[in-house]
Motif scaffolding. Sequence first.
Motif, PDB file in Angstrom:
ATOM      1  N   UNK A 130       0.792  -1.185   0.450  1.00  6.92           N
ATOM      2  CA  UNK A 130       0.047  -0.466  -0.056  1.00  6.92           C
ATOM      3  C   UNK A 130       1.293   0.987  -0.118  1.00  6.92           C
ATOM      4  N   UNK A 131       0.512   2.256  -0.758  1.00  8.69           N
ATOM      5  CA  UNK A 131       1.801   3.155  -1.084  1.00  8.69           C
ATOM      6  C   UNK A 131       1.752   4.455   0.153  1.00  8.69           C
ATOM      7  N   UNK A 132       2.493   4.804   0.522  1.00  5.04           N
ATOM      8  CA  UNK A 132       2.270   6.024   1.608  1.00  5.04           C
ATOM      9  C   UNK A 132       1.375   7.025   0.603  1.00  5.04           C
TER      10      UNK A 132
ATOM     11  N   UNK B  49       3.469   9.310  -1.541  1.00  2.00           N
ATOM     12  CA  UNK B  49       4.327   7.822  -3.229  1.00  2.00           C
ATOM     13  C   UNK B  49       2.414   8.165  -4.165  1.00  2.00           C
TER      14      UNK B  49
END
Lengths: 132, 70
Positions: free
Chosen positions: B39-41, B44
Amino acid sequence: MNPFTTGPASREYQLATAGWFTLYGVILFTVAWAVDGRGLAAPWVYPAAVAPALPIAGFLWTVLRFMDRSDEYVRAVLGKTYVIAVHLTLLLCVAWGFLEVYAGFRHLALFWVFPVFWVAVAVTGRFIRTTR
Amino acid sequence: MKSRLRVLRAERGWSQADLAERIGVSRQAVNALETDKHDPSLGLAFRIAAVFDRAVEEIFDNPHRTEGPG
């Protein structure tokens, strides 16, 4: 795709890791030669005995640098791999310690913890691909 | 977190390496995002949204929202 084996940061990580392992081996054999072969005694035997542990500080620097230069995915996978590897090493060492005490298993010196940890990292690293 | 990243990338004819270079991550990271392994930050996710000129929720499903965006 193994996040530890592709990209410029991982190449530097692999080279530095190989370098620290080589230094560890060289120091280990030199100390063994000096103590067993040349009869090195106190007070020099104390720093000589500690010397093989010093490259471990180099490993820490290498890992932290790799994490710093990696993206968030690689950093998370690396962190997860190391946490699992540390706990696998603790589990094996504690289990072996009690097997020594209660089941008469052969005593193993503490310096074996280091290679056991790296085997745990290598094995764990083959399976960790998700950051959850 | 489900995403439409692979579709959006394919629409532009980009490889995973192309997208990785545009958003400043490794190809492994793009692969992990597309295969739901990471899961992207927030940072990001915003970078990806900017590259595709879309809102974040047009690319990544928001599992906490019960109705559509907007």
